[in-house]
Design a protein around this motif. Structure first.
Motif, mmCIF file in Angstrom:
data_model
loop_
_atom_site.group_PDB
_atom_site.id
_atom_site.type_symbol
_atom_site.label_atom_id
_atom_site.label_comp_id
_atom_site.label_asym_id
_atom_site.label_seq_id
_atom_site.Cartn_x
_atom_site.Cartn_y
_atom_site.Cartn_z
ATOM 1 N N GLU A 150 6.398 -48.276 -16.485
ATOM 2 C CA GLU A 150 6.874 -46.895 -16.387
ATOM 3 C C GLU A 150 8.341 -46.913 -15.993
ATOM 4 O OE1 GLU A 150 6.123 -43.343 -13.299
ATOM 5 O OE2 GLU A 150 4.308 -44.029 -14.325
ATOM 6 N N ILE A 151 9.167 -46.267 -16.798
ATOM 7 C CA ILE A 151 10.613 -46.219 -16.564
ATOM 8 C C ILE A 151 11.001 -44.767 -16.295
ATOM 9 C CG2 ILE A 151 12.896 -46.709 -17.499
ATOM 10 C CD1 ILE A 151 11.574 -48.736 -19.359
ATOM 11 N N ARG A 152 11.627 -44.539 -15.150
ATOM 12 C CA ARG A 152 12.062 -43.191 -14.776
ATOM 13 C C ARG A 152 13.574 -43.173 -14.583
ATOM 14 N NH1 ARG A 152 7.706 -41.184 -10.138
ATOM 15 N NH2 ARG A 152 5.808 -41.968 -11.150
ATOM 16 N N ILE A 153 14.210 -42.175 -15.159
ATOM 17 C CA ILE A 153 15.651 -42.001 -15.007
ATOM 18 C C ILE A 153 15.920 -40.541 -14.652
ATOM 19 C CG2 ILE A 153 17.917 -42.170 -16.083
ATOM 20 C CD1 ILE A 153 16.813 -44.243 -17.962
ATOM 21 N N ALA A 154 16.580 -40.332 -13.531
ATOM 22 C CA ALA A 154 16.975 -38.988 -13.108
ATOM 23 C C ALA A 154 18.499 -38.928 -13.089
ATOM 24 C CB ALA A 154 16.413 -38.651 -11.734
ATOM 25 N N CYS A 155 19.053 -37.954 -13.782
ATOM 26 C CA CYS A 155 20.503 -37.790 -13.880
ATOM 27 C C CYS A 155 20.933 -36.634 -12.979
ATOM 28 C CB CYS A 155 20.887 -37.516 -15.328
ATOM 29 S SG CYS A 155 22.664 -37.368 -15.608
ATOM 30 N N TRP A 156 21.914 -36.904 -12.093
ATOM 31 C CA TRP A 156 22.384 -35.927 -11.117
ATOM 32 C C TRP A 156 23.879 -35.708 -11.266
ATOM 33 C CZ3 TRP A 156 18.827 -33.633 -7.836
ATOM 34 C CH2 TRP A 156 17.586 -34.245 -7.750
ATOM 35 N N GLN A 157 24.312 -34.551 -10.795
ATOM 36 C CA GLN A 157 25.742 -34.263 -10.802
ATOM 37 C C GLN A 157 26.507 -35.235 -9.901
ATOM 38 O OE1 GLN A 157 27.060 -32.274 -13.410
ATOM 39 N NE2 GLN A 157 28.156 -31.141 -11.865
ATOM 40 N N THR A 158 26.029 -35.428 -8.689
ATOM 41 C CA THR A 158 26.690 -36.321 -7.739
ATOM 42 C C THR A 158 25.637 -37.133 -6.986
ATOM 43 O OG1 THR A 158 26.688 -34.692 -5.941
ATOM 44 C CG2 THR A 158 28.594 -34.689 -7.429
ATOM 45 N N GLU A 159 26.077 -38.188 -6.322
ATOM 46 C CA GLU A 159 25.184 -38.990 -5.498
ATOM 47 C C GLU A 159 24.683 -38.200 -4.303
ATOM 48 O OE1 GLU A 159 25.186 -43.324 -3.145
ATOM 49 O OE2 GLU A 159 26.991 -42.585 -4.164
ATOM 50 N N GLU A 160 25.506 -37.284 -3.783
ATOM 51 C CA GLU A 160 25.098 -36.454 -2.653
ATOM 52 C C GLU A 160 23.921 -35.553 -3.030
ATOM 53 O OE1 GLU A 160 28.172 -36.890 -3.653
ATOM 54 O OE2 GLU A 160 28.930 -38.104 -1.966
ATOM 55 N N ASP A 161 23.924 -35.023 -4.257
ATOM 56 C CA ASP A 161 22.805 -34.190 -4.701
ATOM 57 C C ASP A 161 21.509 -34.991 -4.746
ATOM 58 O OD1 ASP A 161 24.486 -32.010 -5.015
ATOM 59 O OD2 ASP A 161 24.947 -32.498 -7.097
ATOM 60 N N ALA A 162 21.584 -36.215 -5.268
ATOM 61 C CA ALA A 162 20.389 -37.060 -5.342
ATOM 62 C C ALA A 162 19.891 -37.439 -3.953
ATOM 63 C CB ALA A 162 20.702 -38.317 -6.158
ATOM 64 N N SER A 163 20.808 -37.758 -3.046
ATOM 65 C CA SER A 163 20.411 -38.140 -1.685
ATOM 66 C C SER A 163 19.770 -36.968 -0.957
ATOM 67 C CB SER A 163 21.625 -38.644 -0.909
ATOM 68 O OG SER A 163 22.181 -39.791 -1.527
ATOM 69 N N ALA A 164 20.337 -35.780 -1.122
ATOM 70 C CA ALA A 164 19.774 -34.600 -0.461
ATOM 71 C C ALA A 164 18.355 -34.316 -0.950
ATOM 72 C CB ALA A 164 20.674 -33.388 -0.697
ATOM 73 N N TRP A 165 18.136 -34.463 -2.251
ATOM 74 C CA TRP A 165 16.796 -34.220 -2.786
ATOM 75 C C TRP A 165 15.813 -35.280 -2.282
ATOM 76 C CZ3 TRP A 165 13.961 -30.679 -5.187
ATOM 77 C CH2 TRP A 165 12.775 -31.084 -5.796
ATOM 78 N N SER A 166 16.225 -36.555 -2.262
ATOM 79 C CA SER A 166 15.345 -37.631 -1.805
ATOM 80 C C SER A 166 14.964 -37.447 -0.332
ATOM 81 C CB SER A 166 16.017 -38.989 -2.015
ATOM 82 O OG SER A 166 16.279 -39.221 -3.387
ATOM 83 N N GLU A 167 15.943 -37.077 0.489
ATOM 84 C CA GLU A 167 15.652 -36.850 1.903
ATOM 85 C C GLU A 167 14.709 -35.667 2.095
ATOM 86 O OE1 GLU A 167 19.406 -36.364 3.733
ATOM 87 O OE2 GLU A 167 20.034 -38.457 3.448
ATOM 88 N N LYS A 168 14.885 -34.644 1.304
ATOM 89 C CA LYS A 168 14.013 -33.469 1.402
ATOM 90 C C LYS A 168 12.579 -33.826 1.041
ATOM 91 C CE LYS A 168 13.438 -28.828 -0.551
ATOM 92 N NZ LYS A 168 13.998 -27.824 -1.503
ATOM 93 N N LYS A 169 12.392 -34.587 -0.036
ATOM 94 C CA LYS A 169 11.050 -34.974 -0.457
ATOM 95 C C LYS A 169 10.424 -35.979 0.510
ATOM 96 C CE LYS A 169 10.843 -32.150 -2.521
ATOM 97 N NZ LYS A 169 9.839 -31.075 -2.715
ATOM 98 N N ALA A 170 11.228 -36.885 1.068
ATOM 99 C CA ALA A 170 10.702 -37.857 2.029
ATOM 100 C C ALA A 170 10.227 -37.163 3.297
ATOM 101 C CB ALA A 170 11.768 -38.901 2.355
ATOM 102 N N ALA A 171 10.991 -36.183 3.775
ATOM 103 C CA ALA A 171 10.582 -35.433 4.957
ATOM 104 C C ALA A 171 9.295 -34.655 4.698
ATOM 105 C CB ALA A 171 11.699 -34.488 5.385
ATOM 106 N N SER A 172 9.173 -34.079 3.500
ATOM 107 C CA SER A 172 7.953 -33.345 3.158
ATOM 108 C C SER A 172 6.755 -34.280 3.084
ATOM 109 C CB SER A 172 8.148 -32.625 1.820
ATOM 110 O OG SER A 172 6.963 -31.989 1.403
#
Length: 240
Positions: A150-172
């Motif tokens: 399984e290959i997953r690729i997520a494209c983001w505007q900036t690295e900060e956007d990706a980090s913010a989303w990952s932290e939000k999902k990890a906390a949840s």
């Protein structure tokens, strides 16, 4: 032609006749397949549970041989991604293998699929700021084994956007007591990569009227919505 593999050694009228015959039978069989497969596809998907879906190719493809692994690809992009003017600068890539030959591996395969469904559901439900698109490829068998890929690729505007989303999902996930990634899988291995473009991205679109390429004079920005030659509108191709 089959014996020596060279068309150049055959008369032109023979080659032309064979091409016309191949074109005719390919078009006829493709039309017959389109008439048959569409109703069957609708019927099967209607009977299946909501979480399951059957797909089928609408056109014939080349026979690539037994050494090629066939899979399924899925693409999801939020509607607001078309509003972003600047080119993306960050991609999260992960490659996951699961040994589906065992009972534990089969359960891991179901857990991984459920995790992917929940992730895409979160993308649609929550405000994933900066998400351009999410792309997934799934291969049921790799090189004749029971190993799935399984290959997953997520494209983001900036690295900060990706980090913010990952932290939000990890906390949840911590609040719900749910393991993230392969932590809850017994037979899976995963490689995670963070990628970024090595040069400025040139975004291109294509005119609906004259089919010319439409692109901006500056790198890293979205192509104009109108063709400079004829004034027609573009297709609105995404960055990714």
């Amino acid at each position: 032609v089959t014996a020596d593999g060279m068309y150049i050694n055959r008369e032109h009228h023979l080659v032309g006749t064979r091409c016309v015959w191949d074109t005719f039978r390919s078009a006829f069989l493709a039309l017959a397949w389109a008439i048959i497969h569409k109703p069957c596809l609708i019927l099967v998907n209607f009977v299946l549970p909501q979480e399951l879906r059957v797909l089928s190719m609408t056109l014939p493809i080349f026979d690539l041989g037994d050494t090629v692994d066939y899979g399924v690809a899925a693409y999801m992009a939020p509607s607001k991604a078309k509003q972003y003017k600047q080119a993306p600068s960050h991609l999260d890539c992960s490659v996951r293998h699961i040994d589906a030959a065992t009972e534990a591996g089969a359960l891991d395969l179901h857990r991984s699929a459920n995790n992917l469904r929940e992730r895409w559901r979160d993308f649609r439900k929550d405000d994933a700021v900066g998400l351009i698109a999410n792309f997934v490829c799934f291969f049921r068998n790799v090189e004749g084994t029971e190993m799935t890929k399984e290959i997953r690729i997520a494209c983001w505007q900036t690295e900060e956007d990706a980090s913010a989303w990952s932290e939000k999902k990890a906390a949840s996930a911590r609040r719900r007591g749910v393991a993230e990634g392969v932590a809850g899988l017994r037979t899976a291995g995963e490689l995670q990569l963070q990628l970024e473009p090595q040069c400025e991205i040139r975004h291109q679109d294509r005119c609906k009227t004259c089919a010319r390429l439409v692109e901006s004079d500056r790198l890293g920005v979205r192509a104009p919505r109108r063709c400079k030659a004829c004034g027609g509108s573009g297709h609105g191709y995404p960055f990714f």
